[in-house]
Design an enzyme around this catalytic site. Sequence first.
Site, PDB file in Angstrom:
ATOM      1  N   THR A   1       2.160   9.051  16.659  1.00  0.00           N
ATOM      2  CA  THR A   1       0.956   9.233  17.227  1.00  0.00           C
ATOM      3  C   THR A   1       0.696   8.164  18.170  1.00  0.00           C
ATOM      4  O   THR A   1      -0.274   7.740  18.932  1.00  0.00           O
ATOM      5  CB  THR A   1      -0.108   9.105  16.267  1.00  0.00           C
ATOM      6  OG1 THR A   1      -0.067   8.011  15.424  1.00  0.00           O
ATOM      7  CG2 THR A   1      -0.287  10.301  15.333  1.00  0.00           C
TER       8      THR A   1
ATOM      9  N   THR B   1       3.603   3.024  16.569  1.00  0.00           N
ATOM     10  CA  THR B   1       4.474   1.957  16.675  1.00  0.00           C
ATOM     11  C   THR B   1       3.917   1.021  18.048  1.00  0.00           C
ATOM     12  O   THR B   1       3.921  -0.205  17.983  1.00  0.00           O
ATOM     13  CB  THR B   1       5.887   2.310  16.949  1.00  0.00           C
ATOM     14  OG1 THR B   1       6.002   3.074  15.915  1.00  0.00           O
ATOM     15  CG2 THR B   1       6.764   1.238  16.966  1.00  0.00           C
ATOM     16  N   THR B   2       3.518   1.664  19.257  1.00  0.00           N
ATOM     17  CA  THR B   2       3.247   1.056  20.377  1.00  0.00           C
ATOM     18  C   THR B   2       2.013   0.402  20.039  1.00  0.00           C
ATOM     19  O   THR B   2       1.753  -0.906  20.669  1.00  0.00           O
ATOM     20  CB  THR B   2       3.103   2.208  21.544  1.00  0.00           C
ATOM     21  OG1 THR B   2       4.417   2.838  21.619  1.00  0.00           O
ATOM     22  CG2 THR B   2       2.916   1.453  22.765  1.00  0.00           C
TER      23      THR B   2
ATOM     24  N   TRP C   1       7.178  -4.244   5.807  1.00  0.00           N
ATOM     25  CA  TRP C   1       6.788  -2.924   5.062  1.00  0.00           C
ATOM     26  C   TRP C   1       6.616  -3.388   3.816  1.00  0.00           C
ATOM     27  O   TRP C   1       7.195  -2.825   2.952  1.00  0.00           O
ATOM     28  CB  TRP C   1       8.177  -2.020   5.237  1.00  0.00           C
ATOM     29  CG  TRP C   1       8.706  -1.506   6.728  1.00  0.00           C
ATOM     30  CD1 TRP C   1       9.476  -2.048   7.403  1.00  0.00           C
ATOM     31  CD2 TRP C   1       7.950  -0.497   7.276  1.00  0.00           C
ATOM     32  NE1 TRP C   1       9.689  -1.431   8.513  1.00  0.00           N
ATOM     33  CE2 TRP C   1       8.789  -0.405   8.392  1.00  0.00           C
ATOM     34  CE3 TRP C   1       7.106   0.235   6.994  1.00  0.00           C
ATOM     35  CZ2 TRP C   1       8.425   0.474   9.321  1.00  0.00           C
ATOM     36  CZ3 TRP C   1       6.543   1.017   7.935  1.00  0.00           C
ATOM     37  CH2 TRP C   1       7.290   1.255   9.081  1.00  0.00           C
TER      38      TRP C   1
ATOM     39  N   HIS D   1       6.207   3.838   5.990  1.00  0.00           N
ATOM     40  CA  HIS D   1       5.122   4.661   6.373  1.00  0.00           C
ATOM     41  C   HIS D   1       3.855   4.762   5.317  1.00  0.00           C
ATOM     42  O   HIS D   1       4.130   6.059   4.866  1.00  0.00           O
ATOM     43  CB  HIS D   1       5.617   5.848   6.802  1.00  0.00           C
ATOM     44  CG  HIS D   1       6.418   5.880   8.136  1.00  0.00           C
ATOM     45  ND1 HIS D   1       6.017   5.318   9.457  1.00  0.00           N
ATOM     46  CD2 HIS D   1       7.733   6.158   8.406  1.00  0.00           C
ATOM     47  CE1 HIS D   1       6.815   5.050  10.077  1.00  0.00           C
ATOM     48  NE2 HIS D   1       8.125   5.718   9.642  1.00  0.00           N
TER      49      HIS D   1
END
Length: 167
Positions: free
Chosen positions: A87, A90-91, A136, A141
Site C-alpha cells: 500500500t 514503506t515509502t 521490527w 509485518h
Amino acid sequence: MVERTSKFLLIVAVSVCFMLILYQYVGPGLSLGSPSGRSYSEELDLFPTPDPHYVKKYYFPVRELERELAFDMKGEDVIVFLHIQKTGGTTFGRHLVQNNVRLEVPCDCRPGQKKCTCYRPNRRETWLFSRFSTGWSCGLHADWTELTNCVPGVLDRRESAAAKTPR
C-alpha cells in the site's frame, strides 16, 4: 521503366502504411467523427452511472472521519504506524522519519542505517513507533492485534532501559 514503376509502388505502399498508422494513433484524439454519430468526447464517459444493485456501506460515521486529534509531542502521546504491505507503507513510513519538516526535534537518521531515532524534545523517549524508528519490535509485518498487544510492553522496556543508562 519497370524500376521506376516498382519504386513508385513502393513509395505509395509505404505512404499508405504511414497514413494508416498515423490515423490510428492521432485520429482518435481529433474530432473527425465516430461511427455512432456522436463526438468522441461524448462517447468517453468519465463517470458512468453506478450499478443499481450496488449498495454503499459506510463503516465509519462522517463525524468520526472528520474528527481532529491533538498530538502532544512533549507529553506522553505516541504515533503507532501500522505498516500494511503493498500500500506504499514503506515509502510513507520512511517519509515519517526522514522528512519531518515542522518538528522541534526531527528524527536523527544516520547514513547507512535503516532505523532513525525519533526522540521527544529534552527526553530520550520515542514519539513514533514504526519499523523505521524502532525496527521490527513486534515481529515482521505485525497486524493490528499484534501491535495492540505488543506496543505497550516494548515502549515500557525502552523507557526503563533509557532511565537506567547513566547520563
